[in-house]
Design an enzyme around this catalytic site. Structure first.
Site, PDB file in Angstrom:
ATOM      1  N   ASP A   1       0.823  -1.212   0.000  1.00  0.00           N
ATOM      2  CA  ASP A   1       0.000   0.000   0.000  1.00  0.00           C
ATOM      3  C   ASP A   1       0.856   1.260   0.000  1.00  0.00           C
ATOM      4  OD1 ASP A   1      -2.052  -1.688   0.148  1.00  0.00           O
ATOM      5  OD2 ASP A   1      -2.731  -1.135   2.173  1.00  0.00           O
TER       6      ASP A   1
ATOM      7  N   PHE B   1       2.364   1.999  -3.302  1.00  0.00           N
ATOM      8  CA  PHE B   1       1.294   2.477  -4.175  1.00  0.00           C
ATOM      9  C   PHE B   1       0.995   3.947  -3.879  1.00  0.00           C
ATOM     10  CE2 PHE B   1      -3.074   3.344  -5.292  1.00  0.00           C
ATOM     11  CZ  PHE B   1      -3.211   2.746  -6.547  1.00  0.00           C
TER      12      PHE B   1
ATOM     13  N   GLU C   1     -25.869 -17.488 -14.621  1.00  0.00           N
ATOM     14  CA  GLU C   1     -25.094 -16.525 -13.834  1.00  0.00           C
ATOM     15  C   GLU C   1     -25.846 -16.237 -12.548  1.00  0.00           C
ATOM     16  OE1 GLU C   1     -25.173 -13.198 -16.434  1.00  0.00           O
ATOM     17  OE2 GLU C   1     -23.699 -14.041 -17.802  1.00  0.00           O
TER      18      GLU C   1
ATOM     19  N   LYS D   1     -27.684 -13.909  -9.990  1.00  0.00           N
ATOM     20  CA  LYS D   1     -28.400 -12.646 -10.131  1.00  0.00           C
ATOM     21  C   LYS D   1     -27.997 -11.768  -8.952  1.00  0.00           C
ATOM     22  CE  LYS D   1     -32.894 -10.784 -11.326  1.00  0.00           C
ATOM     23  NZ  LYS D   1     -32.881  -9.596 -10.493  1.00  0.00           N
TER      24      LYS D   1
ATOM     25  N   ASP E   1     -27.757  -8.671  -6.481  1.00  0.00           N
ATOM     26  CA  ASP E   1     -28.803  -7.816  -5.940  1.00  0.00           C
ATOM     27  C   ASP E   1     -28.219  -6.474  -5.518  1.00  0.00           C
ATOM     28  OD1 ASP E   1     -31.266  -7.055  -5.149  1.00  0.00           O
ATOM     29  OD2 ASP E   1     -31.337  -8.277  -3.330  1.00  0.00           O
TER      30      ASP E   1
ATOM     31  N   TYR F   1     -22.073  -8.213 -16.670  1.00  0.00           N
ATOM     32  CA  TYR F   1     -22.714  -9.413 -17.188  1.00  0.00           C
ATOM     33  C   TYR F   1     -23.365  -9.242 -18.561  1.00  0.00           C
ATOM     34  CZ  TYR F   1     -26.323  -6.924 -14.530  1.00  0.00           C
ATOM     35  OH  TYR F   1     -27.132  -5.959 -14.008  1.00  0.00           O
TER      36      TYR F   1
ATOM     37  N   LYS G   1     -29.360 -17.380 -19.565  1.00  0.00           N
ATOM     38  CA  LYS G   1     -29.324 -16.690 -20.865  1.00  0.00           C
ATOM     39  C   LYS G   1     -28.958 -17.687 -21.958  1.00  0.00           C
ATOM     40  CE  LYS G   1     -27.550 -12.528 -18.671  1.00  0.00           C
ATOM     41  NZ  LYS G   1     -26.380 -11.710 -18.358  1.00  0.00           N
TER      42      LYS G   1
ATOM     43  N   LYS H   1     -35.867 -16.672  -9.366  1.00  0.00           N
ATOM     44  CA  LYS H   1     -35.690 -16.017  -8.063  1.00  0.00           C
ATOM     45  C   LYS H   1     -35.829 -17.042  -6.955  1.00  0.00           C
ATOM     46  CE  LYS H   1     -36.634 -11.696  -7.705  1.00  0.00           C
ATOM     47  NZ  LYS H   1     -36.624 -10.352  -8.097  1.00  0.00           N
TER      48      LYS H   1
ATOM     49  N   CYS I   1     -40.412   3.324  30.355  1.00  0.00           N
ATOM     50  CA  CYS I   1     -39.091   3.063  29.784  1.00  0.00           C
ATOM     51  C   CYS I   1     -38.407   1.941  30.563  1.00  0.00           C
ATOM     52  CB  CYS I   1     -38.253   4.338  29.848  1.00  0.00           C
ATOM     53  SG  CYS I   1     -36.551   4.080  29.327  1.00  0.00           S
TER      54      CYS I   1
ATOM     55  N   CYS J   1     -35.208   3.617  32.449  1.00  0.00           N
ATOM     56  CA  CYS J   1     -35.239   4.636  33.502  1.00  0.00           C
ATOM     57  C   CYS J   1     -36.623   4.802  34.122  1.00  0.00           C
ATOM     58  CB  CYS J   1     -34.738   5.972  32.958  1.00  0.00           C
ATOM     59  SG  CYS J   1     -35.879   6.730  31.792  1.00  0.00           S
TER      60      CYS J   1
ATOM     61  N   CYS K   1     -38.956   7.656  25.048  1.00  0.00           N
ATOM     62  CA  CYS K   1     -38.715   7.984  26.451  1.00  0.00           C
ATOM     63  C   CYS K   1     -38.289   9.446  26.462  1.00  0.00           C
ATOM     64  CB  CYS K   1     -37.612   7.105  27.021  1.00  0.00           C
ATOM     65  SG  CYS K   1     -37.013   7.741  28.595  1.00  0.00           S
TER      66      CYS K   1
ATOM     67  N   CYS L   1     -31.836   9.174  31.063  1.00  0.00           N
ATOM     68  CA  CYS L   1     -32.051   7.794  30.649  1.00  0.00           C
ATOM     69  C   CYS L   1     -30.720   7.239  30.115  1.00  0.00           C
ATOM     70  CB  CYS L   1     -33.145   7.797  29.584  1.00  0.00           C
ATOM     71  SG  CYS L   1     -33.508   6.181  28.922  1.00  0.00           S
TER      72      CYS L   1
HETATM   73  S1  IVH Z   1     -28.828  -9.468 -17.625  1.00  0.00           S
HETATM   74  C1  IVH Z   1     -31.723  -7.751 -20.810  1.00  0.00           C
HETATM   75  N1  IVH Z   1     -27.489 -10.663 -15.737  1.00  0.00           N
HETATM   76  O1  IVH Z   1     -31.409  -7.972 -12.846  1.00  0.00           O
HETATM   77  C2  IVH Z   1     -31.096  -8.439 -19.666  1.00  0.00           C
HETATM   78  N2  IVH Z   1     -29.041  -8.973 -15.125  1.00  0.00           N
HETATM   79  O2  IVH Z   1     -34.332  -7.929 -13.653  1.00  0.00           O
HETATM   80  C3  IVH Z   1     -30.098  -7.619 -18.976  1.00  0.00           C
HETATM   81  N3  IVH Z   1     -29.100  -8.501 -12.707  1.00  0.00           N
HETATM   82  O3  IVH Z   1     -31.646  -4.835 -14.410  1.00  0.00           O
HETATM   83  C4  IVH Z   1     -29.797  -8.051 -17.622  1.00  0.00           C
HETATM   84  N4  IVH Z   1     -27.573  -9.982 -12.124  1.00  0.00           N
HETATM   85  O4  IVH Z   1     -29.874  -5.140 -12.604  1.00  0.00           O
HETATM   86  C5  IVH Z   1     -28.425  -9.733 -16.033  1.00  0.00           C
HETATM   87  N5  IVH Z   1     -26.191 -11.767 -14.156  1.00  0.00           N
HETATM   88  C6  IVH Z   1     -27.106 -10.858 -14.461  1.00  0.00           C
HETATM   89  C7  IVH Z   1     -27.717 -10.061 -13.464  1.00  0.00           C
HETATM   90  C8  IVH Z   1     -28.694  -9.126 -13.840  1.00  0.00           C
HETATM   91  C9  IVH Z   1     -28.388  -9.037 -11.693  1.00  0.00           C
HETATM   92  C10 IVH Z   1     -30.136  -7.461 -12.552  1.00  0.00           C
HETATM   93  C11 IVH Z   1     -29.963  -6.267 -13.457  1.00  0.00           C
HETATM   94  C12 IVH Z   1     -31.215  -6.163 -14.261  1.00  0.00           C
HETATM   95  C13 IVH Z   1     -32.178  -6.960 -13.442  1.00  0.00           C
HETATM   96  C14 IVH Z   1     -33.222  -7.552 -14.353  1.00  0.00           C
END
Ligand code: IVH
Length: 668
Positions: free
Chosen positions: A34, A37, A113, A115, A117, A225, A288, A312, A406, A409, A424, A430
């Site tokens: 570090d 760097f 892949e 998903k 969040d 992705y 996909k 999901k 409370c 207290c 409270c 307190c």
């Molecule tokens: S592909 C047209 N791949 O999910 C498709 N989306 O409900 C483009 N997301 O808006 C999305 N992981 O924010 C894709 N491996 C993944 C993802 C992913 C999370 C989210 C993304 C998208 C939402 C779709």
């Protein structure tokens, strides 16, 4: 060094630093420490500061962000950002597969892949340079968050390798790792701010923060992705992602090609629990079709592509027994009920407690002790109770009634109109509220007392050594050093820091007092307008509300604080201890009302003063420094390199544009 050599060194340093960033953030294989760097970065910063003509927004130095407030422009997406249709069962996935197989006789592959969040982002690259970062927005237009995105270390500013198209887009998810989420929430709790409810909110809130320095501080991560554009390296999505990896993008290491829907389903089952071991949040799997030409053939509906689907995972739910309800009194006096449960394994962790939020929730659930309750852990980190199995309730189970006094207290609780929480009101007597006030007082943005944290305050309080903020200044070395886990060294550090806090400016002392609604900015305004604590103490409601930005709610809270004799006594003690109770001499000497009531926006770079200094001057002279142009702006203080859109806007709104010299004349 002559100009040519300076530029050579700057270019060299930029490329060396980019390479180390890539090794550190993408490959997780750093080859220098570090410190080394930082030295290279410092050298580059100095050279860039001395030679502003070589400024480059994609330089590694720009990753630290700035304190400049900026508004986000809206940008139209070149390709609309669609969403994915969701599925929740293996059956639905088999339907999806059937539909595609009806459309084609050829063999094809899927890619599975995780998903992620977080919040989605689209990056545009031109000739290997990051050009724009745009949020999803409504799918057609998004916010331009380029300045913030630049601070995210896993977003490459300049691409590596070869073979990338001259122009393309790449989409991905901005994420806040769990560890970082916890750190930020702890910090927010310390500062008395509300915690983020989940990582998704924290990630999108951070990405849209008005200050890119805040974004830089919070270590956001990004996984990519989806690659879009002409002349992509391959017809395979999976293969394109591997190419993107070579260019410096972080892609999901767990993406897998599947030959058929059975393999897809096996992938989904495999990750059902395993996903909880990842450092970031995921809520499903995205499936996909790998071939881009087949993707194109299948096409999209208005909302989502036909070649992809999200699976999901169900929010994990389990039932367990409610054993008791305890009540926590927070720093502000708000009382939160918490359910104590028989421990159950849920979403990768053992759950023993769940939040009940407030009295209304207990009432609506009609909770009884001994009830079998359903607990759910979705995106939220803290599990919640979503229902009760009434059929398992024994008639003898006692009803849960929200407490009236409370637990700390014994003061009668109150409920303010329109608010869900019970409070409270005993703010100075307190224990958790006292400790909270002391924690706020020592905080980084307040008195900045080193070596003291929530735990030490607890110890000092429990030993009876402190009952209010003034008591801190009576602490003796032996009293601290004999406490558990502390020693001479820590005691010395705390005392030194307390001693140094005598120099903390008045505006911060005022903030540190923890007067309700007097945050950092309000404290600053009050300090600069009223100059001494005595004037503030004696200011009437009218005087207070006459100050720009001080509304009735703040004014009343200030009056209430100073009408309490205990507070006056406390302030007397703090004065005796030598804390700053008036604005410092330099600020007073430089003060005037010359810009009273004027809103001024600063833009560009200046010769004589830094932007921070100019901002200070505006405030010291009674003006207001604003961050975005509106019809209420009085002047645009313009330096060199000012953005054309700002200039245009100012001209359109007829806002006078003044130079640094004009400004200095105005206040002198
Ligand atoms: S592909 C047209 N791949 O999910 C498709 N989306 O409900 C483009 N997301 O808006 C999305 N992981 O924010 C894709 N491996 C993944 C993802 C992913 C999370 C989210 C993304 C998208 C939402 C779709």
């Amino acid at each position: 060094m002559d100009n040519e050599n300076i530029l050579k060194r700057i270019t060299e340093l930029r490329s060396i630093l980019e390479d180390h960033n890539h090794r550190y953030y993408i490959l997780s294989q750093p080859v220098i420490g570090d410190q080394e760097f930082d030295m290279l970065l410092k050298e580059l910063e100095t050279l860039e500061a001395e030679n502003p003509e070589f400024f480059d927004p994609n330089s590694p130095t720009q990753r630290v962000g700035s304190d400049l407030n900026k508004e986000f422009g809206q940008v139209r997406h070149q390709y609309p950002m669609l969403s994915l249709s969701n599925s929740y069962s293996e059956e639905e996935l088999r339907d999806f597969d059937q539909k595609i197989r009806k459309q084609t006789d050829q063999a094809f592959e899927y890619v599975c892949e995780l998903k992620y969040d977080g919040t989605s982002i689209s990056l545009r690259y031109k000739n290997g340079m990051l050009d724009k970062a745009i949020t999803r927005g409504d799918g057609t237009f998004g916010d331009d968050v380029t300045a913030n995105a630049r601070t995210i270390r896993t977003i490459p500013l300049k691409l590596k390798g070869t073979g990338y198209p001259p122009e393309f887009e790449i989409r991905g998810e901005i994420l806040l790792p769990f560890t970082e989420f916890e750190r930020i929430n702890e910090e927010r709790a310390e500062e008395g701010e509300q915690a983020f409810a989940n990582v998704r909110n924290a990630a999108s809130g951070t990405l849209k923060s008005q200050k890119s320095s805040v974004v830089a501080e919070r270590k956001l991560d990004a996984y990519f992705y989806y690659l879009l554009g002409e002349n992509l390296p391959s017809d395979g999505h999976f293969e394109n992602m591997l190419a993107a990896k070579e260019w410096g993008f972080k892609i999901s290491p767990d993406a897998t090609k599947c030959a058929n829907i059975d393999e897809v389903i096996a992938f989904i089952r495999k990750w059902n629990q395993k996903r909880f071991e990842l450092p970031v949040a995921t809520d499903g799997i995205v499936i996909k079709v790998n071939s881009l030409s087949l993707q194109q053939y299948l096409g999209s509906t208005a909302k989502s592509p036909r070649w992809a689907i999200a699976y999901k995972y169900k929010a994990e739910q389990l039932s367990t027994i409610l054993r008791s309800v305890s009540y926590q009194v927070g720093r502000t006096g708000a009382v939160t009920p918490v359910a104590n449960l028989d421990p159950v394994q849920l979403a990768g962790t053992t759950v023993k407690r769940a939040t009940l939020h407030n009295a209304d929730i207990i009432k609506n659930l009609d909770l009884h002790l001994g009830d079998t309750v359903f607990v759910e852990k979705g995106g939220e980190i803290i599990p919640k109770i979503i229902g009760v199995d009434q059929s398992l309730r024994h008639p003898m189970f006692p009803k849960v009634d929200f407490i009236k006094i409370c637990p700390e207290c014994k003061t009668d609780l109150i409920r303010k109109e329109g608010e869900a929480a019970f409070y409270c009101p005993n703010e100075d007597g307190c224990p958790p509220q006292i400790k909270g006030k002391i924690e706020h007082f020592i905080g980084r943005k307040a008195m900045n007392i080193d070596g003291l944290g929530a735990e030490t305050i607890d110890l000092l309080y429990n030993e009876g050594l402190i009952r209010n903020i003034a008591d801190l200044y009576d602490l003796q070395k032996e009293q601290i050093s004999k406490l558990e886990r502390l020693g001479d060294k820590s005691a010395e550090r705390i005392l030194k820091s307390l001693d140094e806090s005598h120099n903390v400016p008045f505006e911060k002392v005022l903030f540190a007092l923890g007067i309700r609604f007097v945050g950092e900015t309000v404290a600053k305004i009050l300090a600069h307008r009223l100059i001494t604590i005595e004037r503030l103490e004696n200011a009437s409601l009218e005087e207070l509300t006459a100050i720009d930005e001080i509304g009735g709610r703040i004014a009343e809270s200030v009056r209430l604080y100073f009408s309490n004799p205990q507070h006056i006594q406390l302030l007397e003690r703090l004065k005796e201890k030598g804390l700053q109770m008036k604005l410092d001499e330099a600020s007073i000497a430089n003060r005037s009302e010359k810009l009273n009531g004027l809103s001024i926006i600063i833009s560009g770079t200046f010769e004589k003063n830094s932007r921070d200094d100019l901002k200070k001057m505006i405030e010291q002279n009674g003006g207001k420094n604003v961050s975005s142009i509106s019809k209420n702006t009085n002047y645009l203080l313009a330096g060199s390199n000012i953005g054309p859109s700002k200039l245009e806007k100012a001209e359109k709104l007829n806002i006078p544009i003044i130079s640094e010299d004009d400004f200095l004349k105005m206040i002198d």
